[in-house]
Design a protein around this motif. Structure first.
Motif, PDB file in Angstrom:
ATOM      1  N   UNK A 125      14.552   7.030   7.688  1.00 18.93           N
ATOM      2  CA  UNK A 125      15.674   6.837   6.769  1.00 18.93           C
ATOM      3  C   UNK A 125      15.185   6.160   5.488  1.00 18.93           C
ATOM      4  N   UNK A 126      15.789   6.546   4.390  1.00 18.56           N
ATOM      5  CA  UNK A 126      15.391   6.005   3.100  1.00 18.56           C
ATOM      6  C   UNK A 126      15.566   4.482   3.037  1.00 18.56           C
ATOM      7  N   UNK A 127      16.689   3.931   3.521  1.00 15.06           N
ATOM      8  CA  UNK A 127      16.819   2.470   3.482  1.00 15.06           C
ATOM      9  C   UNK A 127      15.751   1.759   4.325  1.00 15.06           C
ATOM     10  N   UNK A 128      15.395   2.350   5.468  1.00 14.55           N
ATOM     11  CA  UNK A 128      14.385   1.719   6.320  1.00 14.55           C
ATOM     12  C   UNK A 128      13.018   1.761   5.639  1.00 14.55           C
ATOM     13  N   UNK A 129      12.652   2.895   5.053  1.00 19.29           N
ATOM     14  CA  UNK A 129      11.375   2.993   4.356  1.00 19.29           C
ATOM     15  C   UNK A 129      11.331   2.009   3.184  1.00 19.29           C
ATOM     16  N   UNK A 130      12.431   1.856   2.505  1.00 22.20           N
ATOM     17  CA  UNK A 130      12.502   0.881   1.421  1.00 22.20           C
ATOM     18  C   UNK A 130      12.249  -0.531   1.930  1.00 22.20           C
ATOM     19  N   UNK A 131      12.853  -0.864   3.062  1.00 20.08           N
ATOM     20  CA  UNK A 131      12.654  -2.187   3.666  1.00 20.08           C
ATOM     21  C   UNK A 131      11.192  -2.382   4.077  1.00 20.08           C
ATOM     22  N   UNK A 132      10.567  -1.331   4.597  1.00 19.37           N
ATOM     23  CA  UNK A 132       9.155  -1.418   4.977  1.00 19.37           C
ATOM     24  C   UNK A 132       8.300  -1.644   3.731  1.00 19.37           C
ATOM     25  N   UNK A 133       8.566  -0.902   2.669  1.00 17.12           N
ATOM     26  CA  UNK A 133       7.798  -1.058   1.430  1.00 17.12           C
ATOM     27  C   UNK A 133       7.942  -2.459   0.844  1.00 17.12           C
ATOM     28  N   UNK A 134       9.101  -3.064   1.006  1.00 16.80           N
ATOM     29  CA  UNK A 134       9.328  -4.408   0.469  1.00 16.80           C
ATOM     30  C   UNK A 134       8.861  -5.507   1.417  1.00 16.80           C
ATOM     31  N   UNK A 135       8.309  -5.128   2.565  1.00 19.53           N
ATOM     32  CA  UNK A 135       7.814  -6.123   3.509  1.00 19.53           C
ATOM     33  C   UNK A 135       8.910  -6.813   4.283  1.00 19.53           C
ATOM     34  N   UNK A 136      10.090  -6.228   4.318  1.00 13.32           N
ATOM     35  CA  UNK A 136      11.220  -6.824   5.034  1.00 13.32           C
ATOM     36  C   UNK A 136      11.273  -6.408   6.493  1.00 13.32           C
ATOM     37  N   UNK A 137      10.644  -5.287   6.826  1.00 11.86           N
ATOM     38  CA  UNK A 137      10.655  -4.780   8.201  1.00 11.86           C
ATOM     39  C   UNK A 137       9.231  -4.661   8.716  1.00 11.86           C
ATOM     40  N   UNK A 138       9.063  -4.977   9.974  1.00 11.77           N
ATOM     41  CA  UNK A 138       7.792  -4.850  10.689  1.00 11.77           C
ATOM     42  C   UNK A 138       7.841  -3.480  11.372  1.00 11.77           C
ATOM     43  N   UNK A 139       7.251  -2.473  10.749  1.00 15.63           N
ATOM     44  CA  UNK A 139       7.360  -1.102  11.243  1.00 15.63           C
ATOM     45  C   UNK A 139       6.432  -0.863  12.430  1.00 15.63           C
ATOM     46  N   UNK A 173      11.274   7.712  -3.246  1.00 13.68           N
ATOM     47  CA  UNK A 173      11.482   7.166  -1.914  1.00 13.68           C
ATOM     48  C   UNK A 173      12.178   8.198  -1.041  1.00 13.68           C
ATOM     49  N   UNK A 174      13.124   8.923  -1.610  1.00 14.97           N
ATOM     50  CA  UNK A 174      13.851   9.945  -0.868  1.00 14.97           C
ATOM     51  C   UNK A 174      12.915  11.049  -0.397  1.00 14.97           C
ATOM     52  N   UNK A 175      12.043  11.499  -1.270  1.00 14.60           N
ATOM     53  CA  UNK A 175      11.102  12.570  -0.930  1.00 14.60           C
ATOM     54  C   UNK A 175      10.200  12.162   0.233  1.00 14.60           C
ATOM     55  N   UNK A 176       9.628  10.963   0.159  1.00 11.50           N
ATOM     56  CA  UNK A 176       8.711  10.511   1.208  1.00 11.50           C
ATOM     57  C   UNK A 176       9.460  10.248   2.509  1.00 11.50           C
ATOM     58  N   UNK A 177      10.652   9.669   2.408  1.00  8.36           N
ATOM     59  CA  UNK A 177      11.407   9.380   3.632  1.00  8.36           C
ATOM     60  C   UNK A 177      11.799  10.673   4.354  1.00  8.36           C
ATOM     61  N   UNK A 193       0.840  -1.206   0.000  1.00  8.61           N
ATOM     62  CA  UNK A 193       0.000   0.000   0.000  1.00  8.61           C
ATOM     63  C   UNK A 193       0.873   1.254   0.000  1.00  8.61           C
ATOM     64  N   UNK A 194       1.895   1.282   0.851  1.00  9.92           N
ATOM     65  CA  UNK A 194       2.775   2.455   0.893  1.00  9.92           C
ATOM     66  C   UNK A 194       3.446   2.693  -0.452  1.00  9.92           C
ATOM     67  N   UNK A 195       3.966   1.643  -1.050  1.00 10.91           N
ATOM     68  CA  UNK A 195       4.645   1.795  -2.345  1.00 10.91           C
ATOM     69  C   UNK A 195       3.660   2.229  -3.426  1.00 10.91           C
ATOM     70  N   UNK A 196       2.489   1.597  -3.463  1.00 17.99           N
ATOM     71  CA  UNK A 196       1.491   1.941  -4.477  1.00 17.99           C
ATOM     72  C   UNK A 196       1.057   3.408  -4.350  1.00 17.99           C
ATOM     73  N   UNK A 197       0.842   3.867  -3.114  1.00 16.38           N
ATOM     74  CA  UNK A 197       0.448   5.256  -2.906  1.00 16.38           C
ATOM     75  C   UNK A 197       1.567   6.216  -3.298  1.00 16.38           C
ATOM     76  N   UNK A 198       2.799   5.855  -2.948  1.00  8.63           N
ATOM     77  CA  UNK A 198       3.946   6.720  -3.291  1.00  8.63           C
ATOM     78  C   UNK A 198       4.102   6.825  -4.809  1.00  8.63           C
ATOM     79  N   UNK A 199       4.004   5.691  -5.487  1.00 11.22           N
ATOM     80  CA  UNK A 199       4.154   5.702  -6.940  1.00 11.22           C
ATOM     81  C   UNK A 199       2.980   6.406  -7.625  1.00 11.22           C
ATOM     82  N   UNK A 200       1.780   6.272  -7.075  1.00 10.73           N
ATOM     83  CA  UNK A 200       0.614   6.949  -7.645  1.00 10.73           C
ATOM     84  C   UNK A 200       0.785   8.473  -7.567  1.00 10.73           C
TER      85      UNK A 200
END
Length: 146
Positions: free
Chosen positions: A76-90, A66-70, A54-61
């Motif tokens: 942090x941009x790497x952390x937001x990327x990990x959240x978008x990819x489902x790698x981190x439980x935010x 990623x830098x702008x939203x982070x 959902x986060x990635x779809x909304x950002x791309x829409x």
């Protein structure tokens, strides 16, 4: 009293263990039919995957980077990327900040993720993977049995 040595750790696997080759499986375990492997039911998506999608779809829409939203969310941009990819439980704080940076409330984000989960549950029901009396089939915000 413990049955293992004091300096040994005991590991209890949460996943079913495949029998070792040639072992014939565990005693009393059901055996697969000889006709070949049975198809596996698709897994239900994890909540972190749904939120990330959902986060990635909304950002791309919104055609935002990623830098702008982070930066707007102060994540942090790497952390937001990990959240978008489902790698981190935010945490809820991080999710609220990311949602706000995208112009959403935390409730909006969770509702969109819940809609995705409901869509997945309905598709399983349609494919016959879920019985109509299972909790997933009965509730997705609305009662499917009605």
């Amino acid at each position: 009293m413990s049955t293992h040595a004091p300096n040994e750790s005991r590991v209890i696997s949460l996943r079913p263990q495949a029998p070792s080759p040639g072992s014939g499986g565990a005693a009393g375990a059901p055996r697969r039919p000889v006709g070949g492997p049975q198809p596996r039911a698709p897994r239900e998506p994890l909540w972190r995957d749904l939120i990330g999608d959902v986060l990635r779809r909304e950002r791309l829409a919104q055609e935002r980077t990623l830098k702008d939203v982070s930066e707007a969310a102060r994540i942090s941009m790497p952390y937001l990327s990990e959240v978008e990819r489902g790698r981190k439980e935010a945490s809820s704080e991080v999710l609220a900040a990311a949602a706000q940076a995208l112009g959403l409330s935390l409730a909006d984000l969770l509702l969109l993720a819940g809609d995705e989960l409901a869509r997945h549950a309905r598709s399983r029901l349609v494919r016959g993977r879920t019985s109509p009396t299972s909790p997933t089939a009965q509730y997705d915000g609305f009662c499917l049995a009605a």
